[in-house]
Design a protein around this motif. Sequence first.
Motif, PDB file in Angstrom:
ATOM      1  N   TRP A  84       1.323  -1.300  -0.120  1.00 35.97           N
ATOM      2  CA  TRP A  84       0.116   0.095   0.269  1.00 35.97           C
ATOM      3  C   TRP A  84       0.896   1.690  -0.038  1.00 35.97           C
ATOM      4  O   TRP A  84       0.455   2.852  -0.596  1.00 35.97           O
ATOM      5  CB  TRP A  84      -1.175   0.117   1.142  1.00 35.97           C
ATOM      6  CG  TRP A  84      -0.605  -0.650   2.976  1.00 35.97           C
ATOM      7  CD1 TRP A  84       0.459  -1.595   3.311  1.00 35.97           C
ATOM      8  CD2 TRP A  84      -0.259   0.964   3.355  1.00 35.97           C
ATOM      9  NE1 TRP A  84       0.899  -1.189   4.687  1.00 35.97           N
ATOM     10  CE2 TRP A  84       0.442   0.661   4.358  1.00 35.97           C
ATOM     11  CE3 TRP A  84      -0.208   2.435   3.472  1.00 35.97           C
ATOM     12  CZ2 TRP A  84       1.208   0.798   5.635  1.00 35.97           C
ATOM     13  CZ3 TRP A  84       0.674   2.529   4.390  1.00 35.97           C
ATOM     14  CH2 TRP A  84       0.633   2.651   5.438  1.00 35.97           C
ATOM     15  N   CYS A 102     -14.713  -0.006  11.079  1.00 36.92           N
ATOM     16  CA  CYS A 102     -14.444  -0.470  10.368  1.00 36.92           C
ATOM     17  C   CYS A 102     -15.349   0.420   9.508  1.00 36.92           C
ATOM     18  O   CYS A 102     -16.574   0.860  10.931  1.00 36.92           O
ATOM     19  CB  CYS A 102     -14.405  -2.219  10.472  1.00 36.92           C
ATOM     20  SG  CYS A 102     -15.190  -2.314   8.865  1.00 36.92           S
ATOM     21  N   THR A 106     -18.117   1.306   3.059  1.00 39.00           N
ATOM     22  CA  THR A 106     -17.147   0.877   2.225  1.00 39.00           C
ATOM     23  C   THR A 106     -16.666  -0.699   2.745  1.00 39.00           C
ATOM     24  O   THR A 106     -15.554  -1.168   1.033  1.00 39.00           O
ATOM     25  CB  THR A 106     -16.465   1.675   2.149  1.00 39.00           C
ATOM     26  OG1 THR A 106     -15.565   1.872   3.107  1.00 39.00           O
ATOM     27  CG2 THR A 106     -17.179   3.021   1.946  1.00 39.00           C
ATOM     28  N   GLY A 107     -16.464  -1.088   3.287  1.00 38.32           N
ATOM     29  CA  GLY A 107     -16.047  -2.231   4.177  1.00 38.32           C
ATOM     30  C   GLY A 107     -14.613  -1.739   4.192  1.00 38.32           C
ATOM     31  O   GLY A 107     -13.401  -2.980   3.975  1.00 38.32           O
ATOM     32  N   THR A 108     -13.827  -0.726   4.327  1.00 43.38           N
ATOM     33  CA  THR A 108     -12.619  -0.647   4.973  1.00 43.38           C
ATOM     34  C   THR A 108     -12.244   0.571   5.711  1.00 43.38           C
ATOM     35  O   THR A 108     -13.200   0.943   6.727  1.00 43.38           O
ATOM     36  CB  THR A 108     -11.758   0.447   3.511  1.00 43.38           C
ATOM     37  OG1 THR A 108     -13.187   1.379   3.450  1.00 43.38           O
ATOM     38  CG2 THR A 108     -12.372  -0.284   2.113  1.00 43.38           C
ATOM     39  N   LYS A 109     -11.287   0.323   6.493  1.00 44.08           N
ATOM     40  CA  LYS A 109     -10.787   1.443   7.657  1.00 44.08           C
ATOM     41  C   LYS A 109      -9.882   2.008   7.117  1.00 44.08           C
ATOM     42  O   LYS A 109      -8.814   1.838   5.904  1.00 44.08           O
ATOM     43  CB  LYS A 109     -10.326   0.826   8.559  1.00 44.08           C
ATOM     44  CG  LYS A 109      -9.481  -0.325   8.742  1.00 44.08           C
ATOM     45  CD  LYS A 109      -9.177  -0.975  10.135  1.00 44.08           C
ATOM     46  CE  LYS A 109      -8.828  -2.608   9.800  1.00 44.08           C
ATOM     47  NZ  LYS A 109      -8.208  -3.434  11.116  1.00 44.08           N
ATOM     48  N   SER A 110      -9.350   3.479   7.688  1.00 46.89           N
ATOM     49  CA  SER A 110      -8.684   3.914   7.002  1.00 46.89           C
ATOM     50  C   SER A 110      -7.566   5.075   8.005  1.00 46.89           C
ATOM     51  O   SER A 110      -8.420   4.833   9.708  1.00 46.89           O
ATOM     52  CB  SER A 110      -8.948   5.512   6.396  1.00 46.89           C
ATOM     53  OG  SER A 110     -10.208   6.325   7.014  1.00 46.89           O
ATOM     54  N   SER A 131      -6.345   3.479   3.259  1.00 47.62           N
ATOM     55  CA  SER A 131      -7.545   2.623   3.701  1.00 47.62           C
ATOM     56  C   SER A 131      -7.078   1.750   3.512  1.00 47.62           C
ATOM     57  O   SER A 131      -6.179   1.203   2.606  1.00 47.62           O
ATOM     58  CB  SER A 131      -8.042   2.950   3.027  1.00 47.62           C
ATOM     59  OG  SER A 131      -8.306   2.705   1.592  1.00 47.62           O
ATOM     60  N   LYS A 132      -7.461  -0.016   4.356  1.00 40.58           N
ATOM     61  CA  LYS A 132      -7.092  -0.817   3.921  1.00 40.58           C
ATOM     62  C   LYS A 132      -8.299  -1.537   4.139  1.00 40.58           C
ATOM     63  O   LYS A 132      -9.324  -0.694   4.662  1.00 40.58           O
ATOM     64  CB  LYS A 132      -6.266  -1.424   4.236  1.00 40.58           C
ATOM     65  CG  LYS A 132      -6.448  -1.341   6.072  1.00 40.58           C
ATOM     66  CD  LYS A 132      -4.556  -2.083   6.711  1.00 40.58           C
ATOM     67  CE  LYS A 132      -5.544  -2.886   8.564  1.00 40.58           C
ATOM     68  NZ  LYS A 132      -4.137  -3.604   8.901  1.00 40.58           N
ATOM     69  N   PRO A 133      -8.367  -3.142   3.289  1.00 39.77           N
ATOM     70  CA  PRO A 133      -9.922  -3.327   3.792  1.00 39.77           C
ATOM     71  C   PRO A 133     -10.240  -3.878   5.071  1.00 39.77           C
ATOM     72  O   PRO A 133      -8.649  -4.532   5.932  1.00 39.77           O
ATOM     73  CB  PRO A 133      -9.428  -4.660   3.079  1.00 39.77           C
ATOM     74  CG  PRO A 133      -8.868  -4.310   1.742  1.00 39.77           C
ATOM     75  CD  PRO A 133      -7.599  -3.423   2.741  1.00 39.77           C
ATOM     76  N   CYS A 134     -10.907  -4.386   5.524  1.00 39.45           N
ATOM     77  CA  CYS A 134     -11.488  -4.473   7.811  1.00 39.45           C
ATOM     78  C   CYS A 134     -10.815  -6.438   7.646  1.00 39.45           C
ATOM     79  O   CYS A 134     -11.630  -6.639   6.267  1.00 39.45           O
ATOM     80  CB  CYS A 134     -12.618  -4.300   7.623  1.00 39.45           C
ATOM     81  SG  CYS A 134     -12.776  -2.639   7.827  1.00 39.45           S
TER      82      CYS A 134
END
Length: 152
Positions: A84, A102, A106-110, A131-134
């Motif tokens: 990333w 989370c 969007t199913g992501t956290k940042s 951001s990355k997927p939860c």
Amino acid sequence: MSPAKMRGLFSVTIVLLVALMISTTEAGKNKKNEKGKGSKGASDCAEWRYGSCVPNSGDCGAGVREGTCNGQTKKLKCKVPCNWKKQFGADCKYKFGSWGECDAATGTKSRSGTLKKALYNAECQPTIDVSKPCAPKTKTKAKGKKGKLREN
């Protein structure tokens, strides 16, 4: 062979070994000095301008960066991250906060980062958001390990 001849042969062998060690050490020092001279000659120029790191193949991994100054050029080995961090490169160093919660939509956290250091005259953004997927499931840690008993 007599003991006197053996001692003489042993002494000559020791002297030759010491001479060999000294010459090897001097050769190593000369190589270090040559390296120092080469880098000093390159550092005589105060205004080096570096390009971005160009991967040898693909869009990430090991690569080369070219620097120029007053008609001189030099190439430096570099590396473009394959994770990333690729979006802002390896030349911009950031201090990041903790990951946020989370976002179910969007199913992501940042998290955001502030610029700590810019290497090789890189143009870096003062702050960035990543951001990355939860994680699919929240894992609970077991309090004890099964199968491994340890006795004192």
